[in-house]
Write a protein that holds these residues in place. Structure first.
Motif, PDB file in Angstrom:
ATOM      1  N   ALA A   9      45.227  29.071  -3.729  1.00 48.24           N
ATOM      2  CA  ALA A   9      45.538  30.359  -4.323  1.00 48.24           C
ATOM      3  C   ALA A   9      45.751  30.211  -5.826  1.00 48.24           C
ATOM      4  O   ALA A   9      46.308  29.212  -6.296  1.00 48.24           O
ATOM      5  CB  ALA A   9      46.789  30.949  -3.674  1.00 48.24           C
ATOM      6  N   TYR A  10      45.333  31.228  -6.573  1.00 48.20           N
ATOM      7  CA  TYR A  10      45.468  31.260  -8.024  1.00 48.20           C
ATOM      8  C   TYR A  10      46.046  32.593  -8.462  1.00 48.20           C
ATOM      9  O   TYR A  10      45.972  33.583  -7.742  1.00 48.20           O
ATOM     10  CB  TYR A  10      44.108  31.056  -8.701  1.00 48.20           C
ATOM     11  N   GLY A  11      46.584  32.633  -9.661  1.00 44.65           N
ATOM     12  CA  GLY A  11      46.978  33.888 -10.281  1.00 44.65           C
ATOM     13  C   GLY A  11      48.458  34.177 -10.327  1.00 44.65           C
ATOM     14  O   GLY A  11      48.852  35.228 -10.836  1.00 44.65           O
ATOM     15  N   ARG A  15      53.545  33.896   2.274  1.00 50.67           N
ATOM     16  CA  ARG A  15      54.451  33.496   1.207  1.00 50.67           C
ATOM     17  C   ARG A  15      55.665  32.795   1.801  1.00 50.67           C
ATOM     18  O   ARG A  15      56.025  33.026   2.950  1.00 50.67           O
ATOM     19  CB  ARG A  15      54.895  34.687   0.358  1.00 50.67           C
ATOM     20  N   GLN A  16      56.271  31.939   1.002  1.00 51.68           N
ATOM     21  CA  GLN A  16      57.471  31.232   1.408  1.00 51.68           C
ATOM     22  C   GLN A  16      58.452  31.216   0.248  1.00 51.68           C
ATOM     23  O   GLN A  16      58.178  30.621  -0.794  1.00 51.68           O
ATOM     24  CB  GLN A  16      57.159  29.810   1.863  1.00 51.68           C
ATOM     25  N   ALA A  75      58.226  33.995  -4.450  1.00 47.47           N
ATOM     26  CA  ALA A  75      57.852  33.036  -3.417  1.00 47.47           C
ATOM     27  C   ALA A  75      56.630  32.268  -3.881  1.00 47.47           C
ATOM     28  O   ALA A  75      55.992  32.626  -4.877  1.00 47.47           O
ATOM     29  CB  ALA A  75      57.544  33.746  -2.097  1.00 47.47           C
ATOM     30  N   VAL A  76      56.304  31.219  -3.134  1.00 46.85           N
ATOM     31  CA  VAL A  76      55.002  30.579  -3.261  1.00 46.85           C
ATOM     32  C   VAL A  76      54.050  31.289  -2.318  1.00 46.85           C
ATOM     33  O   VAL A  76      54.346  31.439  -1.127  1.00 46.85           O
ATOM     34  CB  VAL A  76      55.070  29.077  -2.939  1.00 46.85           C
ATOM     35  N   TYR A  77      52.924  31.730  -2.834  1.00 38.50           N
ATOM     36  CA  TYR A  77      51.941  32.479  -2.056  1.00 38.50           C
ATOM     37  C   TYR A  77      50.760  31.590  -1.706  1.00 38.50           C
ATOM     38  O   TYR A  77      50.269  30.832  -2.550  1.00 38.50           O
ATOM     39  CB  TYR A  77      51.457  33.701  -2.837  1.00 38.50           C
ATOM     40  N   TYR A  78      50.302  31.716  -0.456  1.00 33.64           N
ATOM     41  CA  TYR A  78      49.202  30.919   0.066  1.00 33.64           C
ATOM     42  C   TYR A  78      48.108  31.824   0.610  1.00 33.64           C
ATOM     43  O   TYR A  78      48.396  32.864   1.206  1.00 33.64           O
ATOM     44  CB  TYR A  78      49.668  30.012   1.211  1.00 33.64           C
ATOM     45  N   GLY A 125      46.289  25.106   2.144  1.00 28.29           N
ATOM     46  CA  GLY A 125      45.889  24.666   0.826  1.00 28.29           C
ATOM     47  C   GLY A 125      47.040  24.782  -0.159  1.00 28.29           C
ATOM     48  O   GLY A 125      48.204  24.939   0.214  1.00 28.29           O
ATOM     49  N   GLN A 126      46.708  24.707  -1.440  1.00 31.70           N
ATOM     50  CA  GLN A 126      47.704  24.773  -2.493  1.00 31.70           C
ATOM     51  C   GLN A 126      48.097  26.224  -2.758  1.00 31.70           C
ATOM     52  O   GLN A 126      47.248  27.094  -2.917  1.00 31.70           O
ATOM     53  CB  GLN A 126      47.153  24.149  -3.778  1.00 31.70           C
ATOM     54  N   GLY A 127      49.396  26.492  -2.804  1.00 28.76           N
ATOM     55  CA  GLY A 127      49.884  27.823  -3.099  1.00 28.76           C
ATOM     56  C   GLY A 127      50.068  28.046  -4.586  1.00 28.76           C
ATOM     57  O   GLY A 127      49.889  27.143  -5.410  1.00 28.76           O
ATOM     58  N   THR A 128      50.437  29.281  -4.943  1.00 27.28           N
ATOM     59  CA  THR A 128      50.703  29.635  -6.330  1.00 27.28           C
ATOM     60  C   THR A 128      52.057  30.334  -6.418  1.00 27.28           C
ATOM     61  O   THR A 128      52.401  31.163  -5.577  1.00 27.28           O
ATOM     62  CB  THR A 128      49.568  30.518  -6.893  1.00 27.28           C
ATOM     63  N   GLN A 129      52.838  29.978  -7.428  1.00 22.50           N
ATOM     64  CA  GLN A 129      54.196  30.483  -7.567  1.00 22.50           C
ATOM     65  C   GLN A 129      54.196  31.868  -8.194  1.00 22.50           C
ATOM     66  O   GLN A 129      53.602  32.086  -9.254  1.00 22.50           O
ATOM     67  CB  GLN A 129      55.028  29.529  -8.427  1.00 22.50           C
TER      68      GLN A 129
END
Length: 114
Positions: A6-8, A38-39, A92-95, A105-109
């Motif tokens: 995820a990006y942005g 999200r977490q 949250a961190v979104y995935y 995969g890698q999440g985005t804050q």
């Protein structure tokens, strides 16, 4: 096939907007069910929104319905999450996840300040 990054994400004040995106690689978006999760710190991961790209059906967590919009661009092989009227509790961190593929995969804050 691997999971998606995820990006942005970023820092935004309450009431602001962000647009998250993830691009598929090695899979066909038009045949997939995709979801944003999200977490938040100290909390369990939760589903925020999802889309079945074959029939266009969507899902939204009650707390984000009317503020968030999920969409897909088949030509660009990309899924988006437009987030408007952000609240501090959205922090949250979104995935982004292809529901047909295991793992994460890698999440985005995303951080929303009051």
């Amino acid at each position: 096939e691997v999971q998606l990054q995820a990006y942005g994400g970023g820092l935004v004040q309450a009431g602001g907007s962000l647009r998250l995106s993830c691009t598929f690689s090695g899979m066909t978006l038009g045949e997939s069910a995709v979801a944003w999760f999200r977490q938040a710190p100290g909390k369990k991961r939760e589903g925020v929104s999802g889309i079945n790209t074959r029939n266009g059906r969507t899902y939204y967590l009650d707390s984000v319905r009317g503020r968030f919009t999920i969409s897909s661009d088949i030509a660009k092989n990309t899924v988006y999450l437009q987030m408007n009227s952000l609240k501090p509790e959205d922090t949250a961190v979104y995935y982004c996840k292809n529901l047909g593929v295991p793992g994460w995969g890698q999440g985005t804050q995303v951080t929303v300040s009051s």
